[in-house]
Design an enzyme around this catalytic site. Structure first.
Site, short mmCIF file in Angstrom:
data_model
loop_
_atom_site.label_atom_id
_atom_site.label_comp_id
_atom_site.label_asym_id
_atom_site.label_seq_id
_atom_site.Cartn_x
_atom_site.Cartn_y
_atom_site.Cartn_z
N CYS A 27 0.83 -1.21 0.00
CA CYS A 27 0.00 0.00 0.00
C CYS A 27 0.86 1.26 0.00
CB CYS A 27 -0.91 -0.05 1.24
SG CYS A 27 -1.68 1.49 1.72
N CYS A 30 0.29 3.61 2.94
CA CYS A 30 0.82 2.96 4.15
C CYS A 30 2.32 3.22 4.27
CB CYS A 30 0.57 1.46 4.11
SG CYS A 30 -1.16 0.97 4.11
#
Length: 100
Positions: A27, A30
């Site tokens: 991600c 992230c």
């Protein structure tokens, strides 16, 4: 910064202020948030930062209702006090803890 496995999250959040970051290695947001949390972990001692990889800890992700990553959960003595999804700058994270 502490990385969790399915069996120890409850123990880690039960005392004091704890930020739990539910993330995935694939991600992009992230990864950006991860850098912010790295910076915070070296600067702050008033709360713990715990990271949970949702792909390695699917039971925890399901138990905490994680539908998107990154998701931050703010705990105070084991009680969930705030939850937010998406990238959050470190200044906002610190301000969120000030209000707890």
């Amino acid at each position: 910064m502490i990385y969790v496995k399915d069996d120890n999250l409850d123990e880690l959040i039960k005392d004091g202020k704890v930020l739990v970051d539910f993330f995935a290695t694939w991600c992009g947001p992230c990864k950006m948030l991860g850098q912010e949390l790295e910076d915070l972990s070296s600067d702050r001692t008033d709360f713990k930062i715990v990271k949970v990889d949702v792909d390695l800890n699917t039971n925890l992700a399901r138990m905490y209702g994680i539908m998107s990553v990154p998701t931050l959960m703010y705990f105070n003595n084991g009680k969930l006090v705030k939850k937010e999804s998406g990238f959050v700058p470190k200044e906002i994270i610190v301000n969120n803890f000030r209000s707890i």
